[in-house]
Design a protein around this motif. Structure first.
Motif, mmCIF file in Angstrom:
data_model
loop_
_atom_site.group_PDB
_atom_site.id
_atom_site.type_symbol
_atom_site.label_atom_id
_atom_site.label_comp_id
_atom_site.label_asym_id
_atom_site.label_seq_id
_atom_site.Cartn_x
_atom_site.Cartn_y
_atom_site.Cartn_z
ATOM 1 N N GLN A 332 37.578 95.815 33.498
ATOM 2 C CA GLN A 332 36.218 95.366 33.208
ATOM 3 C C GLN A 332 36.181 94.483 31.970
ATOM 4 N N ASP A 333 37.164 94.660 31.073
ATOM 5 C CA ASP A 333 37.253 93.805 29.896
ATOM 6 C C ASP A 333 37.533 92.354 30.272
ATOM 7 N N ALA A 334 38.100 92.155 31.471
ATOM 8 C CA ALA A 334 38.368 90.798 31.956
ATOM 9 C C ALA A 334 37.243 90.290 32.848
ATOM 10 N N GLY A 335 36.181 91.078 32.981
ATOM 11 C CA GLY A 335 35.012 90.630 33.727
ATOM 12 C C GLY A 335 35.068 90.858 35.219
ATOM 13 N N VAL A 336 35.958 91.744 35.686
ATOM 14 C CA VAL A 336 36.030 92.055 37.118
ATOM 15 C C VAL A 336 35.917 93.561 37.324
ATOM 16 N N ASN A 337 35.319 93.958 38.467
ATOM 17 C CA ASN A 337 35.168 95.393 38.709
ATOM 18 C C ASN A 337 35.290 95.774 40.172
ATOM 19 N N ASN A 338 35.342 94.801 41.082
ATOM 20 C CA ASN A 338 35.555 95.134 42.497
ATOM 21 C C ASN A 338 36.187 93.946 43.198
ATOM 22 N N GLY A 339 36.435 94.129 44.493
ATOM 23 C CA GLY A 339 37.103 93.068 45.228
ATOM 24 C C GLY A 339 38.546 92.917 44.793
ATOM 25 N N ARG A 340 39.045 91.676 44.836
ATOM 26 C CA ARG A 340 40.442 91.446 44.515
ATOM 27 C C ARG A 340 40.607 90.227 43.613
ATOM 28 N N SER A 341 41.705 90.218 42.887
ATOM 29 C CA SER A 341 42.167 89.037 42.189
ATOM 30 C C SER A 341 43.517 88.663 42.774
ATOM 31 N N VAL A 342 43.866 87.368 42.682
ATOM 32 C CA VAL A 342 45.048 86.849 43.367
ATOM 33 C C VAL A 342 45.913 86.071 42.384
ATOM 34 N N THR A 343 47.226 86.171 42.577
ATOM 35 C CA THR A 343 48.170 85.448 41.733
ATOM 36 C C THR A 343 49.372 85.022 42.558
ATOM 37 N N ASP A 344 50.116 84.047 42.049
ATOM 38 C CA ASP A 344 51.377 83.679 42.680
ATOM 39 C C ASP A 344 52.550 84.447 42.083
ATOM 40 N N LEU A 345 52.273 85.363 41.139
ATOM 41 C CA LEU A 345 53.289 86.299 40.655
ATOM 42 C C LEU A 345 53.597 87.316 41.758
ATOM 43 N N PRO A 346 54.681 88.073 41.623
ATOM 44 C CA PRO A 346 55.025 89.052 42.670
ATOM 45 C C PRO A 346 53.927 90.071 42.974
ATOM 46 N N LEU A 347 52.984 90.295 42.058
ATOM 47 C CA LEU A 347 51.867 91.197 42.361
ATOM 48 C C LEU A 347 51.074 90.695 43.569
ATOM 49 N N ALA A 420 54.926 95.847 36.762
ATOM 50 C CA ALA A 420 53.532 95.704 37.161
ATOM 51 C C ALA A 420 52.619 95.555 35.952
ATOM 52 N N GLN A 421 52.870 96.341 34.925
ATOM 53 C CA GLN A 421 52.057 96.271 33.715
ATOM 54 C C GLN A 421 52.122 94.877 33.083
ATOM 55 N N ARG A 422 53.316 94.340 32.983
ATOM 56 C CA ARG A 422 53.478 93.018 32.367
ATOM 57 C C ARG A 422 52.721 91.957 33.155
ATOM 58 N N GLN A 423 52.822 92.012 34.486
ATOM 59 C CA GLN A 423 52.139 91.011 35.304
ATOM 60 C C GLN A 423 50.625 91.194 35.294
ATOM 61 N N LEU A 424 50.160 92.433 35.254
ATOM 62 C CA LEU A 424 48.717 92.684 35.179
ATOM 63 C C LEU A 424 48.121 92.092 33.901
ATOM 64 N N GLN A 425 48.841 92.195 32.801
ATOM 65 C CA GLN A 425 48.377 91.590 31.553
ATOM 66 C C GLN A 425 48.234 90.082 31.696
ATOM 67 N N LEU A 426 49.218 89.457 32.335
ATOM 68 C CA LEU A 426 49.169 88.008 32.525
ATOM 69 C C LEU A 426 47.998 87.609 33.409
ATOM 70 N N VAL A 427 47.819 88.312 34.517
ATOM 71 C CA VAL A 427 46.749 87.966 35.457
ATOM 72 C C VAL A 427 45.385 88.075 34.799
ATOM 73 N N HIS A 428 45.188 89.123 34.003
ATOM 74 C CA HIS A 428 43.868 89.382 33.428
ATOM 75 C C HIS A 428 43.705 88.793 32.028
ATOM 76 N N ASP A 429 44.772 88.164 31.532
ATOM 77 C CA ASP A 429 44.723 87.482 30.239
ATOM 78 C C ASP A 429 44.241 88.419 29.126
ATOM 79 N N LEU A 430 44.823 89.626 29.105
ATOM 80 C CA LEU A 430 44.460 90.624 28.104
ATOM 81 C C LEU A 430 45.659 90.917 27.201
ATOM 82 N N GLU A 431 45.404 91.110 25.923
ATOM 83 C CA GLU A 431 46.479 91.406 24.978
ATOM 84 C C GLU A 431 47.010 92.820 25.157
#
Length: 512
Positions: A332-347, A420-431
């Motif tokens: 929610q800190d990244a402004g999302v709470n439902n649905g999906r987000s998409v990346t070209d990373l392995p996630l 997974a943790q490392r990629q989730l940080q990148l996708v959501h642009d959170l420190e």
């Protein structure tokens, strides 16, 4: 000594198998070929210790009111068989959100929101000018409309004619690959955009264009709405199993079919692990391609020249799911709470399954445990994650004691969680994101499934194979059903379609 003969032996406890058994024992059989046989002896044999096949709905540890869907997680309201079945079984449903304007796309190292696809300067792909400002879904739909003008308005009957007769540049659609076709009407960059931002790889690859195009249209159609069962999609086959046994059916777990053959008297003899040979009047193989291939090499039926060529007409596609449990919904800190987000990373795809405070525990401020499907991926990305699994890991053949939580057999190794943790940080642009307190994964490429879904191969007239596959040999009462050889591959609807084809067309059982 009289041998007990099973009227209908079903092998495979996925949706198509248990549905067929339930329908047989609860339908009006007066006009069917079973009308004079009295009470039917219907028995189902399942390799694992559970009913459900590729539907697995788990309760995350220490979390109330949320289901982790390790397998199929939704259906479309324009799929009449599954929509009607859910209603008939009295299962409560809710909408299944997929995309909203604030969902994140992290592609080619850049962040954008879904709403920003309308701004061409935000999208890091050098598409043609007429492709600018379009979402991935719009790009696909426009490409299909160029290939087959008016495709979105065709009825099911009209589509069958298109599959059989329509030609593009002098070749039938079934002779062409979907990727081949798209590259003739889309720029290379637009194709890469649809591949990366669409979230799936295998659906964009070179499978039978005659089947791929209507498959896409069903998903993107204006009448399509995603829904899911509140108690989990697995409750569909589990409810069917309960009603099947209540109607007199028998279920045998840990029962591997090794081989079978047709005797001179027409009965089918089954060789099942740990059992004396079984006899059946009818044998239903509710199994995907890979499971059929795992039967003993000397199974004469599978080697028959009218059967053997049918099996490889589809290709199974492995898919992978990874779930992480957190003490609060940090996304929610990244402004999302439902649905999906998409990346070209392995996630590839990240789905937000919600928090306890949004479910039954909504009025308890202390209950905020939250679930995210951190990865939903296919194609080449599956190998990234399975390379982090423990050697020999299997969720099919490793049965923990019944008093242990089901989640345990799907538990994640630490190395997988760290990636997974490392990629989730990148996708959501959170420190910072907190560590998960529990994690689970499922690899659908493992035996006996071979894949999460199947696609028709190029040069296959799928409508003909579908008809043949239900009963490959007219003089032998062996039937093959399931999602793999259906007209709705990758969906529960496909499994039910083949079951109904068997029930109605081969056995004369009236539609329920």
């Amino acid at each position: 000594m009289n041998e007990t003969v099973i009227d209908v032996a079903i092998v495979g406890g996925g949706v198509s198998g248990i549905y067929t058994g339930w329908r047989l024992l609860t339908a009006d059989l007066r006009q069917s070929q079973f009308s004079n046989d009295g009470p039917l002896n219907v028995q189902l044999f399942e390799l694992s210790d559970r009913i459900g096949g590729r539907l697995i709905s788990l309760d995350p540890p220490e979390m109330v009111g949320i289901k982790a869907e390790f397998g199929g997680m939704r259906y479309l309201t324009n799929q009449p068989l599954i929509a009607g079945l859910v209603q008939q079984l009295g299962l409560a449903t809710r909408p299944f959100p997929v995309s909203g304007p604030e969902n994140i796309y992290y592609i080619r190292g850049q962040h954008l929101r879904q709403s920003e696809f309308a701004n061409p300067d935000k999208v890091p792909y050098r598409v043609r000018w007429q492709e600018r400002g379009k979402t991935p879904g719009q790009l696909i739909m426009e490409a299909i409309d160029v290939l087959i003008p008016g495709a979105t308005k065709l009825t099911a009957e009209q589509w069958l004619e298109v599959k059989k007769n329509y030609k593009f540049n002098g070749r039938h659609l079934w002779e062409l690959g979907f990727w081949n076709l798209l590259h003739q009407v889309m720029s290379s960059e637009a194709y890469k955009l649809v591949m990366d931002a669409g979230g799936y790889n295998t659906t964009m690859t070179n499978w039978n264009a005659a089947e791929a195009i209507p498959w896409y249209l069903a998903d993107f159609g204006p009448e399509a709405e995603y829904r899911t069962v509140i108690d989990g999609m697995e409750s569909v086959p589990r409810t069917l199993a309960q009603r099947f046994t209540e109607a007199g059916g028998q279920i045998h777990f840990d029962s591997r079919l090794n081989t079978f053959f047709r005797r001179e008297d027409g009965l089918i003899q089954l060789e099942v692990d740990g059992r004396s040979p079984l006899l059946a009047r009818h044998l239903v193989l509710a199994m995907p391609r890979r499971a059929l291939e795992l039967l003993d090499d000397d199974t004469d039926y599978m080697l028959h020249p009218q059967v053997k060529p049918l099996i490889p007409t589809v290709t199974p596609h492995p898919m992978f799911k990874l779930f992480l449990c957190y003490r609060y919904p940090w996304w929610q800190d990244a402004g999302v709470n439902n649905g999906r987000s998409v990346t070209d990373l392995p996630l590839r795809q990240v789905y937000y399954f919600g928090s306890e405070a949004e479910g039954p525990a909504a009025f308890n401020e202390e209950l905020r445990d939250s679930l995210v499907m951190a990865s939903y991926d296919d194609g080449p990305f599956v190998g990234f994650w399975t390379g982090l699994a423990e050697q020999g890991h299997s969720t099919t053949h490793c049965f923990p004691p019944s008093d242990e939580p089901r989640w345990k057999r799907y538990a994640c190794p630490q190395g997988m969680i760290a990636h997974a943790q490392r990629q989730l940080q990148l996708v959501h642009d959170l420190e910072y994101i907190p560590p998960p307190y529990a994690a689970g994964f499922q690899d659908w490429g493992q035996d006996p499934f071979g894949g999460a879904w199947n696609s028709w191969n190029i040069h296959v007239k799928a409508w003909e194979v579908q008809e043949k596959m239900v009963q490959p040999l007219a003089d032998t009462a062996v039937y093959i059903i399931g999602e793999a050889y259906s007209g709705a591959q990758g969906w529960i609807e496909g499994a039910l379609q083949t079951a109904e084809a068997l029930l109605q067309q081969k056995w004369g059982v009236a539609h329920g």
